[in-house]
Write a protein that holds these residues in place. Structure first.
Motif, PDB file in Angstrom:
ATOM      1  N   PRO A 289      26.039  12.741  38.034  1.00 40.31           N
ATOM      2  CA  PRO A 289      25.415  13.950  37.484  1.00 40.31           C
ATOM      3  C   PRO A 289      25.069  13.779  36.015  1.00 40.31           C
ATOM      4  O   PRO A 289      25.711  13.026  35.276  1.00 40.31           O
ATOM      5  CB  PRO A 289      26.488  15.018  37.692  1.00 40.31           C
ATOM      6  N   GLY A 290      24.025  14.513  35.571  1.00 41.17           N
ATOM      7  CA  GLY A 290      23.613  14.505  34.173  1.00 41.17           C
ATOM      8  C   GLY A 290      23.560  15.912  33.624  1.00 41.17           C
ATOM      9  O   GLY A 290      23.930  16.895  34.283  1.00 41.17           O
ATOM     10  N   VAL A 323      22.751   8.623  28.208  1.00 40.67           N
ATOM     11  CA  VAL A 323      23.148   9.692  27.296  1.00 40.67           C
ATOM     12  C   VAL A 323      23.389  10.982  28.065  1.00 40.67           C
ATOM     13  O   VAL A 323      24.363  11.713  27.814  1.00 40.67           O
ATOM     14  CB  VAL A 323      22.073   9.891  26.211  1.00 40.67           C
ATOM     15  N   SER A 324      22.513  11.277  29.035  1.00 42.26           N
ATOM     16  CA  SER A 324      22.659  12.500  29.819  1.00 42.26           C
ATOM     17  C   SER A 324      23.941  12.476  30.644  1.00 42.26           C
ATOM     18  O   SER A 324      24.682  13.469  30.698  1.00 42.26           O
ATOM     19  CB  SER A 324      21.441  12.678  30.722  1.00 42.26           C
ATOM     20  N   GLY A 327      26.956  12.722  28.328  1.00 40.63           N
ATOM     21  CA  GLY A 327      27.031  14.080  27.798  1.00 40.63           C
ATOM     22  C   GLY A 327      27.609  15.050  28.807  1.00 40.63           C
ATOM     23  O   GLY A 327      28.396  15.950  28.456  1.00 40.63           O
ATOM     24  N   TYR A 328      27.215  14.903  30.074  1.00 40.74           N
ATOM     25  CA  TYR A 328      27.774  15.746  31.136  1.00 40.74           C
ATOM     26  C   TYR A 328      29.280  15.575  31.215  1.00 40.74           C
ATOM     27  O   TYR A 328      30.032  16.559  31.311  1.00 40.74           O
ATOM     28  CB  TYR A 328      27.103  15.388  32.462  1.00 40.74           C
ATOM     29  N   ARG A 329      29.754  14.320  31.170  1.00 42.20           N
ATOM     30  CA  ARG A 329      31.195  14.077  31.254  1.00 42.20           C
ATOM     31  C   ARG A 329      31.925  14.648  30.036  1.00 42.20           C
ATOM     32  O   ARG A 329      33.059  15.134  30.155  1.00 42.20           O
ATOM     33  CB  ARG A 329      31.458  12.570  31.371  1.00 42.20           C
ATOM     34  N   ARG A 408      32.715  19.050  18.621  1.00 44.88           N
ATOM     35  CA  ARG A 408      31.298  18.853  18.325  1.00 44.88           C
ATOM     36  C   ARG A 408      30.970  17.370  18.462  1.00 44.88           C
ATOM     37  O   ARG A 408      31.625  16.514  17.842  1.00 44.88           O
ATOM     38  CB  ARG A 408      30.966  19.322  16.914  1.00 44.88           C
ATOM     39  N   VAL A 409      29.988  17.078  19.292  1.00 41.99           N
ATOM     40  CA  VAL A 409      29.599  15.691  19.588  1.00 41.99           C
ATOM     41  C   VAL A 409      28.119  15.543  19.286  1.00 41.99           C
ATOM     42  O   VAL A 409      27.305  16.374  19.703  1.00 41.99           O
ATOM     43  CB  VAL A 409      29.898  15.322  21.044  1.00 41.99           C
ATOM     44  N   THR A 410      27.785  14.483  18.588  1.00 43.17           N
ATOM     45  CA  THR A 410      26.392  14.156  18.283  1.00 43.17           C
ATOM     46  C   THR A 410      26.076  12.785  18.852  1.00 43.17           C
ATOM     47  O   THR A 410      26.757  11.795  18.522  1.00 43.17           O
ATOM     48  CB  THR A 410      26.150  14.171  16.764  1.00 43.17           C
ATOM     49  N   LEU A 411      25.042  12.710  19.708  1.00 42.34           N
ATOM     50  CA  LEU A 411      24.650  11.460  20.344  1.00 42.34           C
ATOM     51  C   LEU A 411      23.203  11.160  20.031  1.00 42.34           C
ATOM     52  O   LEU A 411      22.330  12.017  20.246  1.00 42.34           O
ATOM     53  CB  LEU A 411      24.827  11.547  21.862  1.00 42.34           C
TER      54      LEU A 411
END
Length: 414
Positions: A289-290, A323-324, A327-329, A408-411
């Motif tokens: 999943p994304g 990245v998607s 990010g989902y995880r 807070r996460v920045t990718l």
């Protein structure tokens, strides 16, 4: 005990090689290599010239043919296969499989072909010497056994003084023992040369080490995914079951059971996919999943009783796959931590995608009694979030602030 059969352990150590099968399989391996010079000896027939010169010609004549054979990349695979079967049988083969030392791939570089050429030449020379000495030993043993019937034996082969002719048969075991000793020595030598000349090169060993490292990293990633998926599903199920029992409402219980069923089904799909990858199954793995499915993740957490306010901005479908998915995880792990440590409290989720960066933010109100319910900085969940962010070149910041626990996460997207 070093691969020595139990029946030979009671024998003195010098006699053990005579009863070990590996001694004779190694001798067979050498005799096969001596086929070319022996064939040349049969073709040329007896020669009245110097014996040393004849042996030298027989040993050097096949070398050009061996050079041509060594230039073929598949020769290394064939020679390594034959060496495994004949040089390391029985317990030695089991040891070889635990720690492979022979190459499994064709030669690529010319340096590898050069090592194969050296192997073919040395094996042929050792085999030629082993064939000659073995044949001479057998002939001498037979001659000694029946020496009294051969008058020329006294004067031409092994003259003994006086009337000692009856002692000839007593000497028959000597050439047999000498032949076996030479066969064992040559076999041990060729077995020691095989890993050095047929083993993988330094570049191939480095490649194999890199592949093993990649497999370990992949297994660690799969283990982290299992932690995220199963941990999230179990947390949702526990919270839903507890809320349904406390509510005492048939309608709420129905919604809770439906949420538990959906979350459990998704967890089983992820579990099957991860197990298939670990088993290296030929079937294609199911899709991970994304962020395009973030609404489903939020709905699952809402079903567990959390009051979630979700803000989703930007074209999530254009976010690159790795990245998607990561990010989902990350969002999944954050919501799992909220349900596990803080319970059904108000949560704000923000997912914003732009052309260059993906921003993920999860905030939840800390329990009024204590802030210790929030996950500490050493927890495996937060550590996994930081590792995911670091692998993608981003950063993750987590901690309490103004009565809230914030992640807070920045990718970077590009």
């Amino acid at each position: 005990m070093d691969g020595v059969p139990r029946t030979t352990r009671s024998l003195p150590r010098p006699l053990r090689p005579a009863l070990r099968a590996v001694t004779y399989t190694r001798l067979l391996h050498l005799l096969i290599a001596a086929a070319l010079p022996l064939l040349g000896a049969f073709v040329l027939g007896p020669d009245d010239g110097p014996a040393l010169l004849g042996y030298g010609f027989l040993a050097l004549a096949p070398v050009p043919l061996l050079a041509v054979a060594a230039a073929v990349p598949a020769t290394r695979v064939l020679e390594a296969m034959q060496a495994r079967l004949l040089l390391f049988p029985g317990p030695h083969a089991r040891e070889e499989r635990r720690e492979p030392r022979l190459a499994h791939t064709p030669a690529v570089a010319w340096s590898d072909r050069g090592r194969v050429f050296a192997w073919l030449v040395l094996r042929m020379w050792l085999g030629f010497v082993a064939a000659v000495t073995t044949a001479q030993g057998v002939f001498l043993a037979v001659a000694l056994t029946s020496a009294s019937q051969w008058r020329w034996f006294d004067s031409d082969v092994l003259p003994l003084p006086g009337r000692w002719h009856g002692a000839y048969p007593l000497l028959a075991p000597v050439p047999v023992a000498a032949s076996l000793a030479l066969a064992w020595a040559f076999g041990s030598l060729v077995a020691a040369l095989a890993p050095r000349l047929l083993g993988p090169s330094a570049a191939e060993r480095l490649t194999a080490l890199e592949e093993r490292t990649e497999r370990l990293l992949e297994h660690n990633r799969l283990a982290r995914e299992l932690h995220d998926t199963i941990g999230h599903a179990l947390t949702v199920a526990v919270v839903q079951a507890g809320a349904a029992r406390a509510a005492g409402s048939p309608e709420f219980t129905e919604r809770a059971l439906r949420a538990i069923e959906d979350t459990g089904r998704e967890a089983l799909e992820d579990l099957e996919r991860v197990l298939r990858l670990l088993r290296q199954d030929a079937a294609p793995p199911s899709r991970r999943p994304g962020l395009a499915e973030a609404e489903r993740l939020v709905a699952s957490a809402r079903g567990a009783g959390a009051a979630i306010s979700a803000e989703i901005e930007g074209p999530l479908e254009s976010v690159p796959g790795p990245v998607s998915r990561e990010g989902y995880r990350i969002v999944q792990e954050c919501l799992t931590n909220v349900l596990r440590h803080a319970g059904p409290v108000p949560v704000t989720v923000r997912i914003a995608a732009s052309a260059d960066v993906l921003e993920l933010s999860v905030r939840n109100k800390l329990p009024a009694a204590t802030t210790a319910a929030a996950p500490g900085p050493g927890g495996s969940g937060l550590r996994g979030i930081r590792e995911r962010a670091a692998l993608l070149g981003g950063e993750a910041v987590a901690g309490p602030r103004d009565g809230e626990w914030r992640v807070r996460v920045t990718l970077p997207i590009q």
